[in-house]
Design a protein around this motif. Structure first.
Motif, PDB file in Angstrom:
ATOM      1  N   THR A 115       0.828  -1.207   0.000  1.00  0.00           N
ATOM      2  CA  THR A 115       0.000   0.000   0.000  1.00  0.00           C
ATOM      3  C   THR A 115       0.864   1.260   0.000  1.00  0.00           C
ATOM      4  O   THR A 115       0.382   2.331  -0.358  1.00  0.00           O
ATOM      5  CB  THR A 115      -0.938   0.027   1.220  1.00  0.00           C
ATOM      6  N   ALA A 116       2.127   1.152   0.395  1.00  0.00           N
ATOM      7  CA  ALA A 116       3.010   2.319   0.447  1.00  0.00           C
ATOM      8  C   ALA A 116       3.723   2.564  -0.885  1.00  0.00           C
ATOM      9  O   ALA A 116       4.146   3.688  -1.159  1.00  0.00           O
ATOM     10  CB  ALA A 116       4.035   2.152   1.567  1.00  0.00           C
ATOM     11  N   LEU A 117       3.865   1.520  -1.696  1.00  0.00           N
ATOM     12  CA  LEU A 117       4.529   1.663  -2.990  1.00  0.00           C
ATOM     13  C   LEU A 117       3.504   1.933  -4.089  1.00  0.00           C
ATOM     14  O   LEU A 117       2.380   1.436  -4.047  1.00  0.00           O
ATOM     15  CB  LEU A 117       5.318   0.389  -3.320  1.00  0.00           C
ATOM     16  N   ASN A 118       3.906   2.705  -5.088  1.00  0.00           N
ATOM     17  CA  ASN A 118       3.019   3.033  -6.209  1.00  0.00           C
ATOM     18  C   ASN A 118       2.983   1.856  -7.176  1.00  0.00           C
ATOM     19  O   ASN A 118       4.018   1.465  -7.728  1.00  0.00           O
ATOM     20  CB  ASN A 118       3.547   4.285  -6.919  1.00  0.00           C
ATOM     21  N   PRO A 119       1.805   1.274  -7.433  1.00  0.00           N
ATOM     22  CA  PRO A 119       1.740   0.059  -8.260  1.00  0.00           C
ATOM     23  C   PRO A 119       2.034   0.291  -9.737  1.00  0.00           C
ATOM     24  O   PRO A 119       2.302  -0.665 -10.471  1.00  0.00           O
ATOM     25  CB  PRO A 119       0.295  -0.427  -8.056  1.00  0.00           C
ATOM     26  N   VAL A 120       1.976   1.545 -10.203  1.00  0.00           N
ATOM     27  CA  VAL A 120       2.168   1.801 -11.633  1.00  0.00           C
ATOM     28  C   VAL A 120       3.559   2.329 -11.960  1.00  0.00           C
ATOM     29  O   VAL A 120       3.850   2.651 -13.115  1.00  0.00           O
ATOM     30  CB  VAL A 120       1.090   2.770 -12.175  1.00  0.00           C
ATOM     31  N   LEU A 121       4.445   2.420 -10.963  1.00  0.00           N
ATOM     32  CA  LEU A 121       5.835   2.821 -11.195  1.00  0.00           C
ATOM     33  C   LEU A 121       6.754   1.663 -10.862  1.00  0.00           C
ATOM     34  O   LEU A 121       6.500   0.910  -9.922  1.00  0.00           O
ATOM     35  CB  LEU A 121       6.210   4.030 -10.330  1.00  0.00           C
ATOM     36  N   THR A 122       7.844   1.521 -11.615  1.00  0.00           N
ATOM     37  CA  THR A 122       8.821   0.495 -11.279  1.00  0.00           C
ATOM     38  C   THR A 122       9.458   0.830  -9.940  1.00  0.00           C
ATOM     39  O   THR A 122       9.493   2.001  -9.520  1.00  0.00           O
ATOM     40  CB  THR A 122       9.924   0.389 -12.341  1.00  0.00           C
ATOM     41  N   VAL A 123       9.978  -0.172  -9.277  1.00  0.00           N
ATOM     42  CA  VAL A 123      10.590   0.079  -7.965  1.00  0.00           C
ATOM     43  C   VAL A 123      11.835   0.943  -8.115  1.00  0.00           C
ATOM     44  O   VAL A 123      12.155   1.752  -7.227  1.00  0.00           O
ATOM     45  CB  VAL A 123      10.909  -1.249  -7.241  1.00  0.00           C
ATOM     46  N   GLY A 124      12.531   0.808  -9.239  1.00  0.00           N
ATOM     47  CA  GLY A 124      13.695   1.661  -9.482  1.00  0.00           C
ATOM     48  C   GLY A 124      13.305   3.119  -9.582  1.00  0.00           C
ATOM     49  O   GLY A 124      13.979   4.001  -9.027  1.00  0.00           O
ATOM     50  N   ASP A 125      12.200   3.394 -10.291  1.00  0.00           N
ATOM     51  CA  ASP A 125      11.724   4.772 -10.417  1.00  0.00           C
ATOM     52  C   ASP A 125      11.353   5.354  -9.052  1.00  0.00           C
ATOM     53  O   ASP A 125      11.549   6.557  -8.805  1.00  0.00           O
ATOM     54  CB  ASP A 125      10.504   4.827 -11.340  1.00  0.00           C
ATOM     55  N   GLN A 126      10.811   4.516  -8.167  1.00  0.00           N
ATOM     56  CA  GLN A 126      10.368   5.017  -6.865  1.00  0.00           C
ATOM     57  C   GLN A 126      11.547   5.346  -5.949  1.00  0.00           C
ATOM     58  O   GLN A 126      11.474   6.276  -5.157  1.00  0.00           O
ATOM     59  CB  GLN A 126       9.413   4.007  -6.225  1.00  0.00           C
ATOM     60  N   ILE A 127      12.632   4.597  -6.059  1.00  0.00           N
ATOM     61  CA  ILE A 127      13.841   4.959  -5.307  1.00  0.00           C
ATOM     62  C   ILE A 127      14.485   6.186  -5.950  1.00  0.00           C
ATOM     63  O   ILE A 127      14.945   7.110  -5.263  1.00  0.00           O
ATOM     64  CB  ILE A 127      14.828   3.783  -5.269  1.00  0.00           C
ATOM     65  N   ASP A 128      14.503   6.206  -7.293  1.00  0.00           N
ATOM     66  CA  ASP A 128      15.099   7.316  -8.034  1.00  0.00           C
ATOM     67  C   ASP A 128      14.407   8.640  -7.716  1.00  0.00           C
ATOM     68  O   ASP A 128      15.041   9.707  -7.681  1.00  0.00           O
ATOM     69  CB  ASP A 128      15.004   7.028  -9.534  1.00  0.00           C
ATOM     70  N   GLU A 129      13.100   8.578  -7.449  1.00  0.00           N
ATOM     71  CA  GLU A 129      12.340   9.799  -7.167  1.00  0.00           C
ATOM     72  C   GLU A 129      12.909  10.563  -5.981  1.00  0.00           C
ATOM     73  O   GLU A 129      12.967  11.802  -5.999  1.00  0.00           O
ATOM     74  CB  GLU A 129      10.879   9.432  -6.909  1.00  0.00           C
ATOM     75  N   VAL A 130      13.358   9.837  -4.961  1.00  0.00           N
ATOM     76  CA  VAL A 130      13.945  10.486  -3.780  1.00  0.00           C
ATOM     77  C   VAL A 130      15.190  11.269  -4.184  1.00  0.00           C
ATOM     78  O   VAL A 130      15.392  12.420  -3.763  1.00  0.00           O
ATOM     79  CB  VAL A 130      14.293   9.434  -2.714  1.00  0.00           C
ATOM     80  N   LEU A 131      16.041  10.655  -5.017  1.00  0.00           N
ATOM     81  CA  LEU A 131      17.265  11.321  -5.460  1.00  0.00           C
ATOM     82  C   LEU A 131      16.960  12.498  -6.380  1.00  0.00           C
ATOM     83  O   LEU A 131      17.608  13.553  -6.305  1.00  0.00           O
ATOM     84  CB  LEU A 131      18.159  10.314  -6.185  1.00  0.00           C
ATOM     85  N   ARG A 132      15.975  12.324  -7.244  1.00  0.00           N
ATOM     86  CA  ARG A 132      15.622  13.373  -8.198  1.00  0.00           C
ATOM     87  C   ARG A 132      15.115  14.628  -7.497  1.00  0.00           C
ATOM     88  O   ARG A 132      15.412  15.758  -7.907  1.00  0.00           O
ATOM     89  CB  ARG A 132      14.575  12.828  -9.178  1.00  0.00           C
ATOM     90  N   ILE A 133      14.345  14.417  -6.416  1.00  0.00           N
ATOM     91  CA  ILE A 133      13.763  15.559  -5.693  1.00  0.00           C
ATOM     92  C   ILE A 133      14.802  16.252  -4.809  1.00  0.00           C
ATOM     93  O   ILE A 133      14.831  17.476  -4.698  1.00  0.00           O
ATOM     94  CB  ILE A 133      12.568  15.085  -4.840  1.00  0.00           C
ATOM     95  N   HIS A 134      15.671  15.455  -4.186  1.00  0.00           N
ATOM     96  CA  HIS A 134      16.515  16.007  -3.126  1.00  0.00           C
ATOM     97  C   HIS A 134      17.979  16.219  -3.515  1.00  0.00           C
ATOM     98  O   HIS A 134      18.743  16.755  -2.706  1.00  0.00           O
ATOM     99  CB  HIS A 134      16.463  15.089  -1.906  1.00  0.00           C
ATOM    100  N   THR A 135      18.404  15.793  -4.721  1.00  0.00           N
ATOM    101  CA  THR A 135      19.819  15.946  -5.093  1.00  0.00           C
ATOM    102  C   THR A 135      19.934  16.520  -6.501  1.00  0.00           C
ATOM    103  O   THR A 135      19.003  16.424  -7.301  1.00  0.00           O
ATOM    104  CB  THR A 135      20.565  14.592  -5.048  1.00  0.00           C
ATOM    105  N   PRO A 136      21.119  17.083  -6.838  1.00  0.00           N
ATOM    106  CA  PRO A 136      21.349  17.579  -8.205  1.00  0.00           C
ATOM    107  C   PRO A 136      21.930  16.507  -9.135  1.00  0.00           C
ATOM    108  O   PRO A 136      22.348  16.825 -10.246  1.00  0.00           O
ATOM    109  CB  PRO A 136      22.374  18.703  -7.974  1.00  0.00           C
ATOM    110  N   MET A 137      21.941  15.238  -8.715  1.00  0.00           N
ATOM    111  CA  MET A 137      22.559  14.166  -9.496  1.00  0.00           C
ATOM    112  C   MET A 137      21.870  14.007 -10.853  1.00  0.00           C
ATOM    113  O   MET A 137      20.651  14.160 -10.964  1.00  0.00           O
ATOM    114  CB  MET A 137      22.485  12.844  -8.724  1.00  0.00           C
ATOM    115  N   ASP A 138      22.666  13.704 -11.895  1.00  0.00           N
ATOM    116  CA  ASP A 138      22.079  13.438 -13.209  1.00  0.00           C
ATOM    117  C   ASP A 138      21.531  12.012 -13.256  1.00  0.00           C
ATOM    118  O   ASP A 138      21.714  11.220 -12.333  1.00  0.00           O
ATOM    119  CB  ASP A 138      23.078  13.686 -14.335  1.00  0.00           C
TER     120      ASP A 138
END
Length: 551
Positions: free
Chosen positions: A108-131
């Protein structure tokens, strides 16, 4: 684990009070709560449902539902910064970078329509300047760190394609990808089998030690507390009633409430139980269930053997425990016996009659002889029907008059420890433990000979769990029931089961008298299950002489 820390606390909760809406059973969800978590320390918060554990965690994360719960007093200092005074934008910055949370149910905490990689990546995308390339490398690195197999492949998987333990590891990876100073874990292992639970607990401890992270771990499982805690905070009705180091709280608790909680924990050593010699009520021979066939577009056929040649026997008045990991075939066997799913082969004999291939029109009269109690009573009961209607429905479908069904429902409510006058109430008006009692009453209303309990106590607090276990054992004796008890909790199995059957990959690998199997398991898989049980080394010290007597 750390036992002391001279560093400033990562988290300091000072005199926190969280107000409940008007009309609740008490004024505050949390009252005057104070606790600290130091770097590298695991603080376990324990207590029954409604004690304020999760409200405390959500207060720290700034996740209290607006308009329903309000922090009216106190401070929550995260590395010296008051979270309660932070703006919504600042809270978003703090989540993930300085504090993170693992929730109880990853599906229930994970988004069923996004890959698990995308969901971890989202944290980095929002909070870091990493490419994108650097983020992918970091995601693969954290997936490897949490021991996920083949991260290059799994990074593109969706949550439903992973096991429960793998989904929980994804949530841990998501929480730890930015090395937060504080990790909050809210019942992260409750629904997991013992081997996966052991892996997750070890993983959290390893990651915490490596990063010197402070961990606030919420649980009702004292085995988990015994395994990982540095300090323990005990909560009741929104207040801290006792806190101290693990050894002191578990071995020499001061408060009556703490003693009651610990005494409710089932012991890991099975008591002596006399062999049951009653008539055979349930028997399966070579019971099998195979799922096969790929999707319409896959072009592949995947065969899954969920149950393979399962032989079991349960006598009147006997409890047979079925244990094993998720996917071992426990629930498949139960659902085949109840004919909720069609077996692929073998025999299911109830009262000597084979019902395995019996057509539905003939099967109906046999259904009343086998009743099942599921894990989640709230999902098992119709929210739009009173509990009285739910209990009466089955007998009335088989010809019992409304007056007789009502009389029996009233008797059964008293039998399971509830007020007969509450039959006109709805499921949401009862606690979780009370709802499970209602489900047991509903099953007994059919006067069955076989009762299946499928993880019927796994989601309950230890004190409520002890009460429901005693109730199940009482009704077994009173009605001379054959009970098939499915569980992943070895402590529960030890206390309530006459015999144990261990399943792995759909097959029975070991069975025998409970005391004999626990004392000297023969199969390597059984030994691994026992080794993985959290807090196993505490044994009688954890439960003392006050463990509930179930037989």
């Amino acid at each position: 684990m750390n036992t002391t820390s001279a560093a400033s606390p990562v988290l300091s909760v000072e005199n926190l009070t969280v107000r409940l809406p008007a009309g609740g059973d008490r004024a505050n969800a949390v009252t005057g709560l104070s606790l600290t978590v130091s770097p590298g320390e695991i603080v376990c918060v324990v207590g029954e449902s409604g004690s304020g554990k999760s409200v405390t965690a959500h207060s720290v994360m700034g996740l209290l539902p607006k308009g329903q719960l309000t922090a009216s007093e106190g401070r929550i200092l995260l590395q010296g910064e008051d979270v309660l005074a932070a703006s919504p934008a600042r809270l978003r910055d703090l989540r993930g970078t300085r504090m993170a949370m693992i929730f109880q149910e990853p599906m229930t905490a994970l988004n069923p329509v996004l890959t698990v990689g995308d969901q971890i990546d989202e944290v980095l995308r929002i909070h870091t300047p990493m490419d994108a390339a650097a983020r992918r490398e970091r995601v693969l690195g954290i997936m490897g760190a949490v021991r996920l197999p083949d991260p290059e492949r799994m990074i593109d998987a969706y949550p439903h394609q992973l096991s429960g333990g793998q989904r929980q590891r994804i949530m841990i990876a998501q929480a730890l990808v930015l090395d937060p100073a504080l990790l909050i874990a809210d019942e992260p292992t409750t629904a997991l089998d013992v081997t996966t639970q052991a892996q997750i607990l070890k993983l959290i401890a390893e990651m915490q030690a490596r990063q010197n992270t402070g961990v606030l771990f919420i649980t009702h499982d004292f085995g988990v507390v015994a395994e990982i805690a540095d300090r323990v905070v005990v909560m009741q009705h929104g207040r801290v009633v006792e806190q101290g180091d693990r050894e002191t709280v578990l071995r020499a608790p001061r408060e009556a409430y703490t003693k009651m909680l610990i005494a409710s924990v089932p012991g890991i050593t099975p008591p002596e139980r006399k062999p049951i010699l009653g008539a055979v009520a349930l028997e399966t021979k070579n019971l099998s269930k195979t799922y096969g066939g790929g999707g319409v577009f896959s072009g592949k056929t995947r065969i899954v053997k969920a149950a393979v040649d399962v032989d079991l026997t349960v006598r009147r008045g006997e409890t047979l425990g079925v244990v094993g990991e998720s996917g071992s075939g426990k629930s498949t066997v139960a659902r085949c016996i109840a004919r909720l799913i069609e077996p692929s082969g073998g025999e299911i004999r109830i009262r000597g009659v084979d019902v395995a291939k019996m057509p539905e029109r003939e099967l109906r009269k046999h259904r009343r002889h086998v009743q099942i109690v599921f894990q989640d009573p709230y999902r098992s009961l119709n929210p739009r029907r009173t509990v009285g209607q739910s209990i009466m429905e089955g007998p009335m479908n088989f010809g019992t008059s409304k007056a007789d069904a009502l009389a029996r429902a009233r008797d059964l409510m008293g039998l399971v420890g509830l007020q007969p006058d509450s039959l006109d109430r709805y499921p949401h008006q009862f606690s979780g433990g009370q709802r499970q009692r209602i489900c047991i009453a509903r099953a007994l209303a059919m006067e069955p000979e076989v009762l299946i309990a499928d993880e019927a106590v796994s989601a309950l607090d230890v004190s409520v769990q002890a009460q429901v276990l005693k109730l199940l054992d009482d009704v077994r004796r009173r009605f001379d029931l054959a009970v098939l008890f499915i569980t992943h909790d070895l402590r529960v199995a030890a206390q309530i089961c006459d015999r144990i059957m261990v399943m792995q990959n759909g097959s029975v690998v070991e069975e025998g008298a409970t005391r004999a199997v626990f004392a000297a398991p023969k199969h390597p898989y059984t030994k691994a299950l026992f080794e993985a049980a959290p807090g196993r080394d505490f044994g009688s010290q954890l439960t003392g002489d006050a463990a509930p007597d179930l037989g």
